[in-house]
Motif scaffolding. Sequence first.
Motif, short mmCIF file in Angstrom:
data_model
loop_
_atom_site.label_atom_id
_atom_site.label_comp_id
_atom_site.label_asym_id
_atom_site.label_seq_id
_atom_site.Cartn_x
_atom_site.Cartn_y
_atom_site.Cartn_z
N SER A 24 30.30 41.37 32.68
CA SER A 24 30.58 41.69 34.07
C SER A 24 31.46 40.59 34.65
O SER A 24 31.38 39.43 34.24
CB SER A 24 29.28 41.84 34.89
OG SER A 24 28.55 40.63 34.88
N PHE A 25 32.29 40.97 35.61
CA PHE A 25 33.28 40.06 36.16
C PHE A 25 33.25 40.13 37.69
O PHE A 25 32.77 41.11 38.27
CB PHE A 25 34.66 40.41 35.61
CG PHE A 25 34.72 40.36 34.10
CD1 PHE A 25 34.90 39.16 33.45
CD2 PHE A 25 34.56 41.52 33.35
CE1 PHE A 25 34.94 39.10 32.05
CE2 PHE A 25 34.59 41.48 31.97
CZ PHE A 25 34.78 40.26 31.32
N GLU A 26 33.76 39.09 38.32
CA GLU A 26 33.65 38.96 39.77
C GLU A 26 34.71 39.83 40.46
O GLU A 26 35.90 39.52 40.44
CB GLU A 26 33.80 37.50 40.18
CG GLU A 26 32.67 36.61 39.65
CD GLU A 26 32.76 35.19 40.15
OE1 GLU A 26 32.96 35.01 41.38
OE2 GLU A 26 32.65 34.27 39.33
N THR A 27 34.23 40.89 41.08
CA THR A 27 35.13 41.88 41.68
C THR A 27 35.98 41.27 42.78
O THR A 27 37.19 41.54 42.88
CB THR A 27 34.32 43.06 42.23
OG1 THR A 27 33.55 43.64 41.17
CG2 THR A 27 35.24 44.12 42.81
N ALA A 28 35.37 40.46 43.64
CA ALA A 28 36.10 39.92 44.79
C ALA A 28 37.30 39.08 44.34
O ALA A 28 38.39 39.19 44.91
CB ALA A 28 35.16 39.09 45.66
N LYS A 29 37.11 38.27 43.31
CA LYS A 29 38.21 37.44 42.82
C LYS A 29 39.29 38.29 42.18
O LYS A 29 40.50 38.05 42.39
CB LYS A 29 37.68 36.41 41.82
CG LYS A 29 36.81 35.32 42.45
CD LYS A 29 36.37 34.31 41.40
CE LYS A 29 35.53 33.21 42.02
NZ LYS A 29 35.09 32.21 41.01
N GLU A 33 43.28 38.79 43.74
CA GLU A 33 44.48 38.52 42.97
C GLU A 33 45.30 39.79 42.74
O GLU A 33 46.54 39.75 42.76
CB GLU A 33 44.11 37.86 41.64
CG GLU A 33 43.53 36.46 41.84
CD GLU A 33 43.16 35.76 40.55
OE1 GLU A 33 42.78 34.58 40.61
OE2 GLU A 33 43.28 36.37 39.47
N ALA A 34 44.62 40.91 42.56
CA ALA A 34 45.34 42.17 42.40
C ALA A 34 46.12 42.51 43.67
O ALA A 34 47.28 42.94 43.60
CB ALA A 34 44.37 43.29 42.06
N TYR A 89 41.98 33.85 38.03
CA TYR A 89 40.73 34.48 37.60
C TYR A 89 41.01 35.60 36.60
O TYR A 89 40.30 35.73 35.59
CB TYR A 89 39.93 35.02 38.78
CG TYR A 89 38.58 35.53 38.30
CD1 TYR A 89 37.57 34.64 37.93
CD2 TYR A 89 38.33 36.90 38.19
CE1 TYR A 89 36.35 35.10 37.45
CE2 TYR A 89 37.11 37.36 37.71
CZ TYR A 89 36.12 36.46 37.35
OH TYR A 89 34.92 36.92 36.86
N LEU A 90 42.04 36.41 36.86
CA LEU A 90 42.40 37.44 35.89
C LEU A 90 42.79 36.82 34.56
O LEU A 90 42.48 37.37 33.49
CB LEU A 90 43.54 38.30 36.44
CG LEU A 90 43.17 39.23 37.60
CD1 LEU A 90 44.43 39.86 38.20
CD2 LEU A 90 42.21 40.32 37.15
N THR A 91 43.44 35.64 34.60
CA THR A 91 43.75 34.92 33.37
C THR A 91 42.49 34.56 32.62
O THR A 91 42.41 34.69 31.39
CB THR A 91 44.57 33.66 33.68
OG1 THR A 91 45.84 34.04 34.24
CG2 THR A 91 44.82 32.84 32.42
#
Length: 204
Positions: A24-29, A33-34, A89-91
Amino acid sequence: METNNTTTLSMNDTFNDRIKLPFSFETAKMLEEAKALQLDNFEYYDVIPLRSPAHLVDTSLPFPPPADDYADGSWTDWLDTLALKKSPYLTNVVNFFKENTTVTLVRLLRLAPHSTVKEHTDPTLGLEIEKSVIRLTIPILNNENVTFYLNNTPVIMATGECWYMRLTDPHKVINDGDEERINLTIDMIPNDWIRQIIKDSKHS
């Protein structure tokens, strides 16, 4: 999960065509960035490449020689794009998978409000296909009126979750909401690591 609309697959096959993985990953971050990478307006569908064939990222590189089989991501080198390099964060999300397998194409996929991706198949996106890549999907922005159908059955994915879906099967997306939908997709050459995770998650 609804299954009564599926006519071509058995119950076991229906559940095996979509598998939630233990990540699971942090949606807000991811969303922050998106949004920073987006153009203000787009029609229907928008793709933001985060990792692409090397010759498309660095135009000084020669085009790769012709390959007999483009299904296998090993036909070229792959590089992070400037958009990914701007997105720490996406990186980190992409690097998590790069540390464990060969990551090929990575994209942010945006579907406009009140738009549909028509039913189709991706013939090279399935574990069952020899010399293929597989695609993991991480929803970033969703709404209750977005439905991803796989084999005519909705796949209920929450933001921040990570899913493997057998995209060699028929699938479509309907966004009846007033907000765009954003998914992060990560393609990779399947190895023992990801195969075992998918296998274990299937039975969990």
